[in-house]
Design a protein around this motif. Sequence first.
Motif, PDB file in Angstrom:
ATOM      1  N   VAL A 200       0.826  -1.207   0.000  1.00  0.00           N
ATOM      2  CA  VAL A 200       0.000   0.000   0.000  1.00  0.00           C
ATOM      3  C   VAL A 200       0.858   1.254   0.000  1.00  0.00           C
ATOM      4  CG1 VAL A 200      -1.906  -1.120   1.212  1.00  0.00           C
ATOM      5  CG2 VAL A 200      -0.138   0.069   2.526  1.00  0.00           C
ATOM      6  N   ASP A 201       0.251   2.314  -0.516  1.00  0.00           N
ATOM      7  CA  ASP A 201       0.828   3.644  -0.386  1.00  0.00           C
ATOM      8  C   ASP A 201       0.137   4.423   0.734  1.00  0.00           C
ATOM      9  OD1 ASP A 201       2.718   3.968  -2.884  1.00  0.00           O
ATOM     10  OD2 ASP A 201       0.916   2.936  -3.578  1.00  0.00           O
ATOM     11  N   SER A 202      -1.154   4.109   0.970  1.00  0.00           N
ATOM     12  CA  SER A 202      -1.907   4.722   2.060  1.00  0.00           C
ATOM     13  C   SER A 202      -2.957   3.737   2.553  1.00  0.00           C
ATOM     14  CB  SER A 202      -2.603   6.014   1.611  1.00  0.00           C
ATOM     15  OG  SER A 202      -1.663   6.992   1.224  1.00  0.00           O
ATOM     16  N   VAL A 203      -3.364   3.912   3.813  1.00  0.00           N
ATOM     17  CA  VAL A 203      -4.412   3.094   4.420  1.00  0.00           C
ATOM     18  C   VAL A 203      -5.428   4.021   5.076  1.00  0.00           C
ATOM     19  CG1 VAL A 203      -4.980   1.325   6.135  1.00  0.00           C
ATOM     20  CG2 VAL A 203      -2.828   1.187   4.865  1.00  0.00           C
ATOM     21  N   VAL A 204      -6.714   3.725   4.868  1.00  0.00           N
ATOM     22  CA  VAL A 204      -7.791   4.424   5.565  1.00  0.00           C
ATOM     23  C   VAL A 204      -8.454   3.429   6.506  1.00  0.00           C
ATOM     24  CG1 VAL A 204     -10.040   5.555   5.350  1.00  0.00           C
ATOM     25  CG2 VAL A 204      -8.217   6.057   3.694  1.00  0.00           C
ATOM     26  N   ASN A 205      -8.412   3.727   7.790  1.00  0.00           N
ATOM     27  CA  ASN A 205      -9.018   2.866   8.806  1.00  0.00           C
ATOM     28  C   ASN A 205     -10.409   3.396   9.126  1.00  0.00           C
ATOM     29  OD1 ASN A 205      -9.736   1.313  11.001  1.00  0.00           O
ATOM     30  ND2 ASN A 205      -8.063   1.980  12.317  1.00  0.00           N
ATOM     31  N   ALA A 206     -11.412   2.831   8.445  1.00  0.00           N
ATOM     32  CA  ALA A 206     -12.809   3.209   8.654  1.00  0.00           C
ATOM     33  C   ALA A 206     -13.593   1.999   9.148  1.00  0.00           C
ATOM     34  CB  ALA A 206     -13.418   3.748   7.356  1.00  0.00           C
ATOM     35  N   ALA A 207     -13.006   1.314  10.120  1.00  0.00           N
ATOM     36  CA  ALA A 207     -13.567   0.037  10.589  1.00  0.00           C
ATOM     37  C   ALA A 207     -14.547   0.193  11.733  1.00  0.00           C
ATOM     38  CB  ALA A 207     -12.424  -0.893  11.005  1.00  0.00           C
ATOM     39  N   GLY A 208     -15.051   1.388  11.955  1.00  0.00           N
ATOM     40  CA  GLY A 208     -16.078   1.582  12.971  1.00  0.00           C
ATOM     41  C   GLY A 208     -15.584   1.239  14.363  1.00  0.00           C
ATOM     42  N   VAL A 209     -16.349   0.413  15.072  1.00  0.00           N
ATOM     43  CA  VAL A 209     -15.980   0.079  16.449  1.00  0.00           C
ATOM     44  C   VAL A 209     -14.706  -0.750  16.513  1.00  0.00           C
ATOM     45  CG1 VAL A 209     -18.364   0.218  17.255  1.00  0.00           C
ATOM     46  CG2 VAL A 209     -17.460  -1.977  16.477  1.00  0.00           C
ATOM     47  N   HIS A 210     -14.263  -1.302  15.382  1.00  0.00           N
ATOM     48  CA  HIS A 210     -13.031  -2.089  15.358  1.00  0.00           C
ATOM     49  C   HIS A 210     -11.812  -1.245  14.961  1.00  0.00           C
ATOM     50  CE1 HIS A 210     -15.337  -5.694  16.009  1.00  0.00           C
ATOM     51  NE2 HIS A 210     -16.120  -5.370  15.006  1.00  0.00           N
ATOM     52  N   ALA A 211     -12.026   0.019  14.655  1.00  0.00           N
ATOM     53  CA  ALA A 211     -10.914   0.887  14.258  1.00  0.00           C
ATOM     54  C   ALA A 211      -9.851   1.017  15.347  1.00  0.00           C
ATOM     55  CB  ALA A 211     -11.443   2.267  13.853  1.00  0.00           C
ATOM     56  N   PRO A 226     -17.297   0.657  21.354  1.00  0.00           N
ATOM     57  CA  PRO A 226     -18.696   0.442  20.993  1.00  0.00           C
ATOM     58  C   PRO A 226     -19.614   0.755  22.164  1.00  0.00           C
ATOM     59  CG  PRO A 226     -17.565  -1.657  21.300  1.00  0.00           C
ATOM     60  CD  PRO A 226     -16.523  -0.600  21.375  1.00  0.00           C
ATOM     61  N   MET A 227     -20.736   1.408  21.868  1.00  0.00           N
ATOM     62  CA  MET A 227     -21.724   1.730  22.894  1.00  0.00           C
ATOM     63  C   MET A 227     -23.114   1.395  22.361  1.00  0.00           C
ATOM     64  SD  MET A 227     -22.536   5.373  24.770  1.00  0.00           S
ATOM     65  CE  MET A 227     -23.691   5.963  23.519  1.00  0.00           C
ATOM     66  N   ARG A 228     -23.824   0.543  23.059  1.00  0.00           N
ATOM     67  CA  ARG A 228     -25.146   0.111  22.608  1.00  0.00           C
ATOM     68  C   ARG A 228     -26.147   1.260  22.649  1.00  0.00           C
ATOM     69  NH1 ARG A 228     -28.168  -4.326  26.196  1.00  0.00           N
ATOM     70  NH2 ARG A 228     -28.188  -2.521  27.582  1.00  0.00           N
ATOM     71  N   ARG A 229     -26.970   1.309  21.613  1.00  0.00           N
ATOM     72  CA  ARG A 229     -28.053   2.288  21.561  1.00  0.00           C
ATOM     73  C   ARG A 229     -29.342   1.584  21.158  1.00  0.00           C
ATOM     74  NH1 ARG A 229     -31.259   5.601  18.629  1.00  0.00           N
ATOM     75  NH2 ARG A 229     -31.369   7.823  19.155  1.00  0.00           N
ATOM     76  N   HIS A 230     -30.394   1.786  21.940  1.00  0.00           N
ATOM     77  CA  HIS A 230     -31.708   1.218  21.630  1.00  0.00           C
ATOM     78  C   HIS A 230     -32.513   2.172  20.745  1.00  0.00           C
ATOM     79  CE1 HIS A 230     -30.868  -1.363  25.132  1.00  0.00           C
ATOM     80  NE2 HIS A 230     -31.847  -2.155  24.710  1.00  0.00           N
ATOM     81  N   GLU A 231     -33.357   1.589  19.906  1.00  0.00           N
ATOM     82  CA  GLU A 231     -34.346   2.338  19.141  1.00  0.00           C
ATOM     83  C   GLU A 231     -35.655   1.564  19.214  1.00  0.00           C
ATOM     84  OE1 GLU A 231     -35.178   5.866  16.846  1.00  0.00           O
ATOM     85  OE2 GLU A 231     -33.402   5.223  17.962  1.00  0.00           O
ATOM     86  N   HIS A 232     -36.776   2.302  19.307  1.00  0.00           N
ATOM     87  CA  HIS A 232     -38.075   1.669  19.469  1.00  0.00           C
ATOM     88  C   HIS A 232     -39.072   2.268  18.470  1.00  0.00           C
ATOM     89  CE1 HIS A 232     -36.558   0.131  23.317  1.00  0.00           C
ATOM     90  NE2 HIS A 232     -36.129   1.359  23.545  1.00  0.00           N
ATOM     91  N   TYR A 233     -39.807   1.389  17.802  1.00  0.00           N
ATOM     92  CA  TYR A 233     -40.893   1.844  16.923  1.00  0.00           C
ATOM     93  C   TYR A 233     -42.192   1.754  17.706  1.00  0.00           C
ATOM     94  CZ  TYR A 233     -44.637   1.462  13.464  1.00  0.00           C
ATOM     95  OH  TYR A 233     -45.811   1.611  12.786  1.00  0.00           O
TER      96      TYR A 233
END
Length: 387
Positions: A200-211, A226-233
């Motif tokens: 590689v010449d460059s790396v982008v770490n966009a791995a979310g909670v695994h970054a 990582p932080m859990r978030r609830h959503e309710h319909y």
Amino acid sequence: MTTVVVIGAGAVGCAAALHLKTAEPSLDVIVVEPDYSYAKAATGKGSGGVRQLFTRPENILMSQYTLDVIEDWQAWGTIDGTPPPELSWRPNGYLFIVGPADLETLAGNYETHLACGVQAEWLEQAELIARYPGLVSTDLAAGVLSPRDGWLNPKVFFSVLKAKAEAAGVEFLTDRVVGFDQTGAVVRAVQLASGRVIAVDSVVNAAGVHAPELAGQLGMSIPVEPMRRHEHYIETEHDANHLPFVKDVDGLAVHAYRDGVSVGKVDFDHPGGEDFTIDASDYTDRVVPAMADRFAGLGRLTLRESWTGLYDQNRFDGNMILGNWPGQLDNFYVACGFSGHGFMHALAIGRGLAELITRGSYQTLDLSRMGYQRILDDQPYAEEGVR
């Protein structure tokens, strides 16, 4: 050929890949993602909201870029002559509401909104009562409305974003990055679980909670988890379609959805961890009382569905961490810690990363205050008031 590997094929990773190929078509851009079902990813699980009501100018201007794309959706989303699917954009606006204790903060933030070109409206209590009969406003001091804002179907938006990246020539691999080859301040190659090694010449770490764990292999400590978030319909007895996306300082977030509303009440103190379990008490103990206090005008409420997703929560200041670690990791760029705002800012993040990699500096919007240096310097750059 110059090669850039993007780790993570969520909204931020795809936006970075698309902008890289747009900025420099000769680049060999490879996105590595282990699970294209996105079962655990933040992409697609969020509300799809896009708002300008931030207090840091960078966040406001990034949202404005996304809004420009939404308003030009038919042209922007057309690929090889095929128009995009319906975005289900609902421009009902965003409404931030506060009581007397937070009135001064709201007023100061309102001045920031206006200075950054937001067509915001200041609403006194009487105006809130008149406009929004479903909203209990008798205890409120004021609110700020941004009528240009709204929400959409995030899965549709993302599907078009990824398709545009593919059409531009981005290569998508099903694999997992497990390590790196490094010489001094330069990453020379990424190692994949399959055994493949990509120079590689460059790396982008966009791995979310695994970054953070990936960056940690290279000695870069990132205060994101990582932080859990609830959503309710919730189905409502009375129509909620007139409501904007309502948020308050206590983390309540409510917007019209299907035959009622989608509700979350963010618990910013929830301990970190990759936890997708649904805690029934989140609805009974937190959401029900909040809805009874604030949305009694919607009548009887019936819970129909609950789900969870993960914020990549930046415990340092709640804002994104973007860019490299100069002098230590010159060609390794992180993009994480969005704390629930990654989807709405993905396009501007991708554009900024592309500018850093291909031009050496930000060209369109200076995002340097979102960089890693503020972590090292212990200088938080947090939002103020409603988050």
